[in-house]
Design an enzyme around this catalytic site. Sequence first.
Site, PDB file in Angstrom:
ATOM      1  N   HIS A 492      -3.184  -8.568   5.883  1.00  0.00           N
ATOM      2  CA  HIS A 492      -1.748  -8.478   6.192  1.00  0.00           C
ATOM      3  C   HIS A 492      -0.914  -9.476   5.396  1.00  0.00           C
ATOM      4  O   HIS A 492       0.266  -9.206   5.104  1.00  0.00           O
ATOM      5  CB  HIS A 492      -1.511  -8.695   7.693  1.00  0.00           C
ATOM      6  CG  HIS A 492      -1.963  -7.532   8.513  1.00  0.00           C
ATOM      7  ND1 HIS A 492      -1.264  -6.359   8.627  1.00  0.00           N
ATOM      8  CD2 HIS A 492      -3.086  -7.366   9.264  1.00  0.00           C
ATOM      9  CE1 HIS A 492      -1.907  -5.506   9.411  1.00  0.00           C
ATOM     10  NE2 HIS A 492      -3.045  -6.106   9.819  1.00  0.00           N
ATOM     11  N   GLU A 522       6.786  -0.615   6.301  1.00  0.00           N
ATOM     12  CA  GLU A 522       6.895  -0.526   4.848  1.00  0.00           C
ATOM     13  C   GLU A 522       7.998   0.427   4.426  1.00  0.00           C
ATOM     14  O   GLU A 522       8.075   0.825   3.257  1.00  0.00           O
ATOM     15  CB  GLU A 522       5.548  -0.059   4.263  1.00  0.00           C
ATOM     16  CG  GLU A 522       5.226   1.405   4.470  1.00  0.00           C
ATOM     17  CD  GLU A 522       4.610   1.723   5.832  1.00  0.00           C
ATOM     18  OE1 GLU A 522       4.059   2.796   5.988  1.00  0.00           O
ATOM     19  OE2 GLU A 522       4.688   0.853   6.751  1.00  0.00           O
TER      20      GLU A 522
END
Length: 599
Positions: A492, A522
């Site tokens: 991450h 995203e």
Amino acid sequence: MRQTFKRLGESPLGPAVLGIAYFTIAMLSLVMMRGTHGIAAIWPPSGILLATLLIVPRQAVWRFAVAAIIASLAANLFAGSSFRVSAGFTAANGIEAMVATLLLRRRSGGRVSFINPSGLSAFLVASSIAAMVSAGVATCILPQSGGAFILSWFSTVWLGMLLVTPLLIAVFEISLSARRPVSRREAINLIGIVLLTGFATGLTFYQTQYPMLFVPMMVIVIAVLRGGMLGGIISMMIVTIFGSLALWLGSGPIFLIRTSHESRLLFFQFYLLSLFVSALPMATLLAARDRLRINLSERIRLLDQAEAAAHVGHWRVNSTDQAIFWSPEVFRVHGLPAGKPPALAQAIDLYHQGDRQRVSETVANALVDGKPFAFEARIIRPDDSIRHVETQGERDYSSRENAIGLFGLIRDVTEQIEARQVLQDSRDAANRSAAAAMLLASTDVLTGLANRRGIIEYLDVAVADTETGQAALSVVLFDIDHFKTVNDRYGHDVGDEVIKRVASSANECLRTTDLIGRYGGEEFVIILPGTDAEVALQIAERVRAGIEASSYDRQPNVTVSLGIASTRGEDTGDGILKRADIALYEAKGAGRNRLRLAS
């Protein structure tokens, strides 16, 4: 004294005390000063009764009146008058007191004051009417009596009321208003009045060689000037008593008059009346002046207290010589000891150098044109501290409407100015905090771009602008291809770095009027105000290519898919985002790293 009168008015012994005093004084008057038809030269009981009826409570008047009637009847009977004459004279004296009481109570509510001219005038009128009524009643008792009897009776009872009632009322009023015991100086002053009056009266009435009746008048004037109302009444009472004794003993300048005893008696009565008419009004005016002076002093004291509490002072400038008057608070505002105010030029020099010219011009113009003015300025105190003051003024007029200078107020507003500055500083700090909070609330922490909330708010405003006739609006919705794989493979932290890199690359490809924001995860949104579909496709392609190029030699290498939608008809922000989202999924379905325009 006040409590004594109140207790006598409510006590059953009060009427008895009045009856005994009335009987005693009446007998002395009848024995010592007997004239024609058994009428005394002066009848003090009339004054005693009238003063009592004016002082005691209204509901107790009848009890005191009955006591005085009984005492009057007994005195006349003891003096040798028949019952019919005694009853008639008693009725006359009782009626006179009731008439005067009724007239005075109706006018003043029961309290007669001799320290104002109107009160004295009312007393003179009421007592004279009562004396005339009494003389009329007494004449009915002795119908054979002539004008001399009527005049003698009238002057006798009127003198009794004029000389005795004011003394008792004055003593009563002094007891009501006294806030402190009589000082030693005042006591010595009254003793001096008594001794001087006694000496002058004895010198006048206990010799028959020189007509010195003017001497008591001079002494009474001195007594009024030194002792006021009380001193004047005491002096007149001494003259009355000494003169009456001298007349009874056959001494005094009155006996230089070659006439009958009755005429001498009448002359003495009118002499006393002249003393009263000359002295008592002067005492009343002096008392009124003193009361006005006391009231004025009290008002000035209260004004000074009010100004000190409010930090407001008043000032005045004379237009002729420009002399200044300052109230005590003005001195305190300037930090100066109370005393003589400075000259106008020096007073202006007390202002801060930055304000001095403006203050000087304002005052100079006001002295010329007289227009009202107001300003805020700073003054410098002797200890170099600065105070903010608010000054206002206007033309000052005399009683004849002549302009005689300027009058104004000055108020220390330092605390208000400081509080205002603190409030402004607090408001500015709050605004900065609010702006920061608003920015934080609408900003994505990771990328520094607008967050979902900021995007929606901006989009709603932009759509509303297109509804008012502005150019078309386009929206580009894009996300990172295969981002889950990036997170799973690299972690991450790397995924966050990819998101920041994509955001920075996309932002560099936009115009200054465009807005890019992170819609979530995203996914990103670009809002293109005033942009149609054709231009939006060009910008979207530039963004796609820019992101791809920025990842060409960097790991992980990522691309983006984009969906474009432009406003049409009555579109909404939510509607245009949904169409862009559909176009995005079409781009992904076509193989990713490409763009599609919503239909």
